[in-house]
Design a protein around this motif. Structure first.
Motif, PDB file in Angstrom:
ATOM      1  N   TYR A 193       0.828  -1.200   0.000  1.00 58.47           N
ATOM      2  CA  TYR A 193       0.000   0.000   0.000  1.00 58.47           C
ATOM      3  C   TYR A 193       0.866   1.256   0.000  1.00 58.47           C
ATOM      4  O   TYR A 193       0.371   2.357  -0.259  1.00 58.47           O
ATOM      5  N   ASP A 194       2.145   1.097   0.309  1.00 61.17           N
ATOM      6  CA  ASP A 194       3.021   2.244   0.509  1.00 61.17           C
ATOM      7  C   ASP A 194       3.174   3.069  -0.764  1.00 61.17           C
ATOM      8  O   ASP A 194       3.434   2.528  -1.838  1.00 61.17           O
ATOM      9  N   CYS A 195       3.031   4.382  -0.630  1.00 61.59           N
ATOM     10  CA  CYS A 195       3.196   5.312  -1.760  1.00 61.59           C
ATOM     11  C   CYS A 195       2.289   4.960  -2.936  1.00 61.59           C
ATOM     12  O   CYS A 195       2.697   5.027  -4.096  1.00 61.59           O
ATOM     13  N   THR A 196       1.069   4.560  -2.629  1.00 62.46           N
ATOM     14  CA  THR A 196       0.074   4.338  -3.676  1.00 62.46           C
ATOM     15  C   THR A 196      -1.098   5.288  -3.443  1.00 62.46           C
ATOM     16  O   THR A 196      -1.300   5.771  -2.332  1.00 62.46           O
ATOM     17  N   LEU A 197      -1.852   5.547  -4.502  1.00 67.18           N
ATOM     18  CA  LEU A 197      -2.992   6.448  -4.417  1.00 67.18           C
ATOM     19  C   LEU A 197      -4.290   5.648  -4.447  1.00 67.18           C
ATOM     20  O   LEU A 197      -4.413   4.667  -5.192  1.00 67.18           O
ATOM     21  N   SER A 198      -5.245   6.065  -3.646  1.00 66.43           N
ATOM     22  CA  SER A 198      -6.558   5.429  -3.643  1.00 66.43           C
ATOM     23  C   SER A 198      -7.449   6.138  -4.657  1.00 66.43           C
ATOM     24  O   SER A 198      -7.836   7.295  -4.466  1.00 66.43           O
ATOM     25  N   ILE A 199      -7.737   5.451  -5.759  1.00 67.22           N
ATOM     26  CA  ILE A 199      -8.546   6.023  -6.833  1.00 67.22           C
ATOM     27  C   ILE A 199      -9.578   4.983  -7.269  1.00 67.22           C
ATOM     28  O   ILE A 199      -9.218   3.844  -7.572  1.00 67.22           O
ATOM     29  N   ASN A 200     -10.838   5.365  -7.306  1.00 61.12           N
ATOM     30  CA  ASN A 200     -11.892   4.485  -7.806  1.00 61.12           C
ATOM     31  C   ASN A 200     -11.803   4.467  -9.332  1.00 61.12           C
ATOM     32  O   ASN A 200     -12.221   5.411 -10.005  1.00 61.12           O
ATOM     33  N   ILE A 201     -11.239   3.395  -9.886  1.00 60.09           N
ATOM     34  CA  ILE A 201     -10.962   3.361 -11.326  1.00 60.09           C
ATOM     35  C   ILE A 201     -12.248   3.360 -12.149  1.00 60.09           C
ATOM     36  O   ILE A 201     -12.299   3.944 -13.238  1.00 60.09           O
ATOM     37  N   GLU A 202     -13.327   2.742 -11.644  1.00 54.56           N
ATOM     38  CA  GLU A 202     -14.583   2.737 -12.395  1.00 54.56           C
ATOM     39  C   GLU A 202     -15.147   4.159 -12.500  1.00 54.56           C
ATOM     40  O   GLU A 202     -15.588   4.591 -13.571  1.00 54.56           O
ATOM     41  N   GLU A 203     -15.102   4.893 -11.380  1.00 50.02           N
ATOM     42  CA  GLU A 203     -15.604   6.262 -11.408  1.00 50.02           C
ATOM     43  C   GLU A 203     -14.680   7.166 -12.215  1.00 50.02           C
ATOM     44  O   GLU A 203     -15.140   8.091 -12.899  1.00 50.02           O
ATOM     45  N   PHE A 204     -13.382   6.896 -12.135  1.00 44.68           N
ATOM     46  CA  PHE A 204     -12.420   7.649 -12.947  1.00 44.68           C
ATOM     47  C   PHE A 204     -12.760   7.505 -14.436  1.00 44.68           C
ATOM     48  O   PHE A 204     -12.816   8.496 -15.173  1.00 44.68           O
ATOM     49  N   ALA A 205     -13.012   6.276 -14.874  1.00 44.43           N
ATOM     50  CA  ALA A 205     -13.325   6.024 -16.282  1.00 44.43           C
ATOM     51  C   ALA A 205     -14.621   6.729 -16.682  1.00 44.43           C
ATOM     52  O   ALA A 205     -14.714   7.337 -17.755  1.00 44.43           O
ATOM     53  N   ARG A 206     -15.626   6.646 -15.813  1.00 48.07           N
ATOM     54  CA  ARG A 206     -16.909   7.276 -16.129  1.00 48.07           C
ATOM     55  C   ARG A 206     -16.764   8.793 -16.256  1.00 48.07           C
ATOM     56  O   ARG A 206     -17.274   9.403 -17.202  1.00 48.07           O
ATOM     57  N   LEU A 207     -16.050   9.410 -15.310  1.00 50.11           N
ATOM     58  CA  LEU A 207     -15.915  10.867 -15.319  1.00 50.11           C
ATOM     59  C   LEU A 207     -15.037  11.355 -16.472  1.00 50.11           C
ATOM     60  O   LEU A 207     -15.277  12.431 -17.031  1.00 50.11           O
ATOM     61  N   ARG A 208     -14.027  10.564 -16.844  1.00 49.62           N
ATOM     62  CA  ARG A 208     -13.172  10.985 -17.953  1.00 49.62           C
ATOM     63  C   ARG A 208     -13.911  10.936 -19.293  1.00 49.62           C
ATOM     64  O   ARG A 208     -13.797  11.845 -20.111  1.00 49.62           O
ATOM     65  N   ILE A 209     -14.691   9.893 -19.512  1.00 50.11           N
ATOM     66  CA  ILE A 209     -15.410   9.815 -20.780  1.00 50.11           C
ATOM     67  C   ILE A 209     -16.530  10.851 -20.811  1.00 50.11           C
ATOM     68  O   ILE A 209     -16.839  11.430 -21.867  1.00 50.11           O
ATOM     69  N   MET A 210     -17.138  11.146 -19.658  1.00 50.02           N
ATOM     70  CA  MET A 210     -18.135  12.208 -19.588  1.00 50.02           C
ATOM     71  C   MET A 210     -17.485  13.560 -19.906  1.00 50.02           C
ATOM     72  O   MET A 210     -18.057  14.400 -20.609  1.00 50.02           O
ATOM     73  N   HIS A 211     -16.254  13.764 -19.393  1.00 52.03           N
ATOM     74  CA  HIS A 211     -15.511  15.002 -19.646  1.00 52.03           C
ATOM     75  C   HIS A 211     -15.279  15.205 -21.146  1.00 52.03           C
ATOM     76  O   HIS A 211     -15.532  16.287 -21.685  1.00 52.03           O
ATOM     77  N   TYR A 212     -14.830  14.162 -21.835  1.00 55.94           N
ATOM     78  CA  TYR A 212     -14.556  14.284 -23.269  1.00 55.94           C
ATOM     79  C   TYR A 212     -15.846  14.443 -24.074  1.00 55.94           C
ATOM     80  O   TYR A 212     -15.877  15.147 -25.088  1.00 55.94           O
ATOM     81  N   ALA A 213     -16.911  13.802 -23.622  1.00 53.02           N
ATOM     82  CA  ALA A 213     -18.198  13.957 -24.314  1.00 53.02           C
ATOM     83  C   ALA A 213     -18.675  15.410 -24.232  1.00 53.02           C
ATOM     84  O   ALA A 213     -19.191  15.963 -25.215  1.00 53.02           O
ATOM     85  N   LYS A 214     -18.497  16.031 -23.067  1.00 51.30           N
ATOM     86  CA  LYS A 214     -18.869  17.443 -22.909  1.00 51.30           C
ATOM     87  C   LYS A 214     -18.057  18.328 -23.845  1.00 51.30           C
ATOM     88  O   LYS A 214     -18.585  19.236 -24.496  1.00 51.30           O
ATOM     89  N   ILE A 215     -16.751  18.066 -23.895  1.00 50.47           N
ATOM     90  CA  ILE A 215     -15.859  18.853 -24.751  1.00 50.47           C
ATOM     91  C   ILE A 215     -16.319  18.807 -26.207  1.00 50.47           C
ATOM     92  O   ILE A 215     -16.279  19.809 -26.926  1.00 50.47           O
ATOM     93  N   CYS A 216     -16.770  17.642 -26.628  1.00 46.25           N
ATOM     94  CA  CYS A 216     -17.161  17.458 -28.024  1.00 46.25           C
ATOM     95  C   CYS A 216     -18.565  17.989 -28.329  1.00 46.25           C
ATOM     96  O   CYS A 216     -19.018  17.923 -29.471  1.00 46.25           O
TER      97      CYS A 216
END
Length: 374
Positions: free
Chosen positions: A91-114
């Motif tokens: 666990y040392d020097c790792t980041l806690s990131i919800n990868i499923e939510e990350f993917a959802r928010l990133r694709i939503m971000h690009y959809a908005k841009i377009c």
């Protein structure tokens, strides 16, 4: 008088501990809100005020790859900045990131841009279906992908991210022409690359670990001091008025907690702008300095942290003066003699550390170290 049947009763059942919601730094206790709103400047001032006058580092005295890095550290007054992938805590020097939510928010971000109309309640799969259809129809109408994404010049972090995203989509299209679900594959590849870029950022940190006592049983008995066969070095830290050098500016206390802090929001910012001090403070507080309270709090750890080769080109960093060396109780005579000779040559006092027969703690040996060498 009622007789107790110990065979039936057994020992008392353990009480279930509730998760501890607090964060512990230098013995102080903080809520998440208190720690999170603490600016990086304030955190720095507080750690300077809490920095001990002595720090200690345990060494295994082992030969690794033909070299004894422990002995070199004593000879040269250096500390080695370790790769985090070699730490014993995964666990040392790792980041806690919800990868499923990350993917959802990133694709939503690009959809908005377009310019696509979106519903923020959609899940990732719905976005993939709607966005791929939107882009396909635009491209069939003669609009190239860069224009859809609004890429004009690579002058900002956001422009760079959009361009990389588009290039990844195009690469997948070219290499997987006949593949079914090609849009899903392309989106997955582009977003996975962004996620990997964030998590790999932590691999750029190099760390040297210290503690606040030379008598810690758990440090002597594990790999740090090779089951009491190694040694421990005491370093003198400058007083508060002289803590302005680069070493002190990169020396931090570990933050202990039972819960991991999700840093998804900050990692999304990393994709859209260059990181500043406050952004990096989150990566330090909840990544490079975060450790499990239940597993490691007793180590009372401080860390010298280098980003890339900031503190040393070869990762061997000159450190503060050595004022004493403590020898493990299980160190063999040949190794003991070698360390004593180095200490004599450098004018450094040394002492053996032995078990206290009255308490579960280590203490200084009353004999001169040379007396134990036959």
């Amino acid at each position: 008088m009622k007789e107790t049947n110990f065979l039936q009763e057994g020992f008392r059942k353990p009480e279930l501990e509730k998760p501890d919601p607090y964060y512990y730094v230098c013995g102080g206790r903080y809520t998440y809100e208190e720690l999170d709103k603490m600016t990086w400047e304030e955190f720095g001032l507080r750690r300077h005020g809490s920095m001990p006058s002595k720090l200690y580092k345990y060494y295994s005295n082992k030969v690794i790859g033909g070299r004894n890095y422990s002995k070199e550290s004593l000879e040269n007054n250096t500390v080695y900045l370790q790769e985090i992938k070699k730490f014993d805590d995964n666990y040392d020097c790792t980041l806690s990131i919800n990868i499923e939510e990350f993917a959802r928010l990133r694709i939503m971000h690009y959809a908005k841009i377009c310019g696509m109309e979106i519903n923020e309640k959609w899940d990732y799969n719905r976005y993939v279906a709607e966005f791929s259809s939107f882009l396909y129809n635009k491209m069939r109408g003669g609009t190239d992908l860069e224009r859809i994404f609004g890429i004009k010049q690579l002058s900002t972090q956001e422009d760079y991210r959009r361009n990389i995203f588009c290039l990844t989509l195009k690469t997948v299209f070219l290499s997987c022409k006949e593949q079914d679900n090609i849009w899903q594959t392309a989106f997955y590849k582009a977003i996975s690359d962004e996620y990997a870029d964030i998590t790999n950022m932590m691999n750029r940190f190099r760390v040297a670990c210290f503690t606040t006592s030379p008598y810690m049983i758990n440090m002597w008995s594990n790999q740090y001091a090779d089951n009491n066969q190694g040694f421990c070095i005491e370093y003198e830290i400058p007083d508060l008025s002289r803590r302005t050098d680069e070493l002190c500016n990169n020396l931090f206390p570990v933050i202990y907690s039972d819960a991991r802090t999700d840093v998804l929001d900050k990692c999304l910012e990393y994709n859209e702008r260059k990181p500043d001090a406050e952004y990096l403070s989150v990566i330090y507080k909840y990544g490079a300095l975060a450790k499990s309270k239940s597993m490691w709090k007793s180590q009372d750890e401080w860390r010298l942290i280098s980003y890339d080769k900031m503190l040393a080109d070869n990762y061997n960093c000159k450190f503060y003066p050595i004022t004493r060396v403590y020898l493990g109780v299980n160190m063999n005579n040949a190794q003991r003699r070698e360390i004593i000779d180095i200490c004599k040559r450098r004018g450094i006092p040394c002492v053996g550390v032995v078990r206290n027969n009255e308490r579960y703690q280590m203490m200084d040996c009353e004999k001169m170290c040379e007396e134990c060498i036959k």
